[in-house]
Motif scaffolding. Structure first.
Motif, PDB file in Angstrom:
ATOM      1  N   UNK A  39       0.945  -1.044  -0.072  1.00  0.00           N
ATOM      2  CA  UNK A  39      -0.009   0.039  -0.018  1.00  0.00           C
ATOM      3  C   UNK A  39       0.821   1.337  -0.026  1.00  0.00           C
TER       4      UNK A  39
ATOM      5  N   UNK B 114       5.486   4.534   5.832  1.00  0.00           N
ATOM      6  CA  UNK B 114       4.161   4.015   6.031  1.00  0.00           C
ATOM      7  C   UNK B 114       3.844   2.665   6.374  1.00  0.00           C
ATOM      8  N   UNK B 115       5.147   1.754   6.673  1.00  0.00           N
ATOM      9  CA  UNK B 115       4.822   0.527   7.038  1.00  0.00           C
ATOM     10  C   UNK B 115       4.674   0.196   8.430  1.00  0.00           C
ATOM     11  N   UNK B 116       4.227  -0.962   8.571  1.00  0.00           N
ATOM     12  CA  UNK B 116       3.647  -1.349  10.020  1.00  0.00           C
ATOM     13  C   UNK B 116       4.685  -1.226  10.982  1.00  0.00           C
ATOM     14  N   UNK B 170      -0.085  -0.810  10.437  1.00  0.00           N
ATOM     15  CA  UNK B 170      -0.480  -0.839   9.210  1.00  0.00           C
ATOM     16  C   UNK B 170      -0.963  -1.911   8.633  1.00  0.00           C
TER      17      UNK B 170
END
Lengths: 180, 357
Positions: A39, B114-116, B170
């Motif tokens: 994403x 934006x990654x977990x 995320x």
């Protein structure tokens, strides 16, 4: 039974739709499933992939470190994921856009010109559906009834010719090994 | 109704709607954008309010306002955005207002990526904003749990008049799983409804005594009195609201402690180790504050085979400190974590356990 599948290709080839389709088919067959997309920074023309697990039992990690099957729709994806397949696993290659050969010699390799087949059907966008047909044909992870039921639901509200071309795409994918 | 396939973000959004919440304020940020997108579509359809204000600070302040008037209210964001909300959260806690705040964590510090990640545990459980306050923190590990815990979050917020934070990452926000949707039996909020079950709410004081909702307490002794009230609340929450999942814990030689998506990945590692005759159990805190201390105390009494505890996180050791404060040196506490976008895999956890075994 557990199937761990990675779908990969260019952004715009419908890679996420492929993954969702697999998960919907699993749901249709009352199985457990997880769908994990990449994403954020994905754009048309960039690379994109998603990870789908289908299982008769509770699924722990949605992240797939070692896949049972990988579908690569373009060449960068093959380089990225050919080493992420388990021994004796399945590598499905879109021969239309992948010229290079895989370095692995311990896999079941199926090469099909998905993009060319889709173009012949009159809609290049359904190359992903052809590839799904091939995967379903080899893996026998879902019944044709469930596959068509999902196709119906996912394309509900769209023009009938879109359903028709995708139905043909599934069938073409199923008979991937017929002489062309 | 059968199962539906949705992602964790959508499950939280639908959970809020099913909980009767009709007020959403939030500013976009990846990886939680499906929540505002879902709310933007659904809220107008059902007579609710969706607003994308000018900033995260405005969003949390609007939630405070809606909540002060008696309405269930929610705001959602991701790590850097939740940092910006901390002032508002502290004010909400100080004013004893219910509110649901969602943090779908990404990697930090700073803008990070934006990654977990799970590196906002300290911020969520130890305050984040200023003052002696606590958030109730719930950490779902599946999409079903994301939905269920959102329903619970609104209930707990109202019962204790306290902010409740849902802390996901995320991966949970973006992944899709089939879930069963259930309703709670509460009449949804509506714009012209005066909430009867919240006598403290600011609903216009004609024909009744004035209500005061504020965190500002200047008169001598007043703030201390308020703080003692809050502390009494927190004590009650610690007593009543510890939540966890325990698995194979009674016979285990090693116990893994992991929450959220790490909890389910750790469970996968334990299943692999089981096939290798290794006795490994799991404690997965579902509530992060209050931390599930009682299950550990019970475990130390009941399990004679326990040798070590392994904490696994998508951080460099934050929940680890709560585990250490619970174990108090009775057993060695080991740690394995990655952060910055890397997610520990089942294989890596198996390897770490085998090193310790």
């Amino acid at each position: 039974m557990t199937g761990k599948i990675i779908c990969s290709g260019f952004g715009g080839q419908g890679i996420m739709v492929m993954g969702k389709f697999l998960s919907y088919v699993a749901l249709e067959g009352d199985k457990f499933t997880t769908y994990l997309p990449t994403y954020g920074a994905e754009v048309r023309g960039g690379t994109a992939h998603c990870m789908v697990t289908i299982s008769d039992n509770e699924i722990y990690s949605p992240y797939i470190a070692e896949a049972d099957a990988v579908i690569v729709m373009n060449e960068p994806s093959m380089r990225k994921f050919e080493n992420r397949i388990k021994k004796e696993g399945l590598l499905i290659i879109n021969k239309s856009l992948v010229n290079a050969k895989t370095k692995r010699d311990d896999l079941k390799i199926v090469e099909v010109p998905f993009t060319d087949i889709a173009a012949k059907l009159g809609n290049i966008k359904c190359a992903n559906t052809v590839a799904l047909g091939t995967y379903f044909s080899i893996s026998s992870i879902a019944s044709k009834k469930d596959i068509y039921s999902v196709l119906n639901k996912m394309l509900a509200g769209l023009r009938p010719e879109i359903f028709e071309v995708n139905q043909k795409a599934i069938e073409e994918g199923f008979s991937y090994d017929k002489p062309r | 109704m059968g199962k539906i396939l949705i992602n964790g973000n959508e499950a939280i959004a639908e959970g809020a709607i099913r909980a009767g919440c009709r007020f959403f304020a939030g500013y976009p940020i990846t990886p939680q954008n499906e929540i505002p997108a879902y709310m933007a579509k659904r809220m107008p359809e059902i007579g609710g309010v969706f607003i994308q204000p000018e900033s995260e600070l405005a969003a949390i302040s609007m939630v405070m306002g809606a909540s002060a008037s008696g309405f269930r209210a929610i705001t959602t964001s991701s790590s850097p955005g939740v940092s910006l909300k901390q002032e508002g959260i502290s004010y909400i806690a100080g004013a004893q207002l219910p509110a649901v705040i969602v943090n779908i964590m990404r990697a930090g510090p700073g803008l990070g990526n934006i990654w977990p990640a799970q590196s906002d545990y300290f911020q969520a459980t130890k305050g984040g904003g200023h003052g002696d306050y606590r958030n109730i923190v719930l950490a779902p590990s599946t999409v079903q749990e994301a939905f269920d815990l959102t329903l619970l979050a609104f209930e707990l917020a109202d019962i204790y008049r306290n902010p409740v934070m849902i802390l996901g990452d995320g991966m949970l926000g973006q992944m899709m799983e089939p879930i069963t949707i259930s309703d709670i039996k509460r009449k949804p909020d509506s714009k012209d409804m005066v909430p009867l079950d919240k006598p403290w709410a600011l609903t216009g004081c004609r024909n009744r005594k004035l209500n005061l909702v504020a965190s500002f307490r200047m008169r001598e002794g007043e703030m201390e009195k308020r703080n003692l009230e809050l502390q009494a609340h927190y004590k009650e929450i610690v007593r009543k609201e510890q939540r966890y999942e325990a698995f194979n814990e009674k016979e285990a030689e090693i116990i893994i402690v992991a929450y959220g998506t790490m909890g389910r990945i750790a469970k996968g590692a334990i299943k692999r180790l089981e096939a290798d005759n290794k006795k490994v159990g799991l404690i997965r805190p579902i509530g992060l504050w209050p931390f599930c201390k009682d299950v550990f105390t019970k475990l130390f009494k009941d399990n004679a085979t326990l040798k070590k505890i392994l904490v696994v996180e998508m951080s460099y050791g934050q929940m680890l400190e709560d585990v250490e404060l619970t174990v108090l040196g009775r057993y060695p506490v080991e740690f394995f974590g990655r952060s910055g976008g890397g997610v520990p895999t089942e294989e890596e956890i198996v390897k770490k356990v085998l090193e310790l075994y």
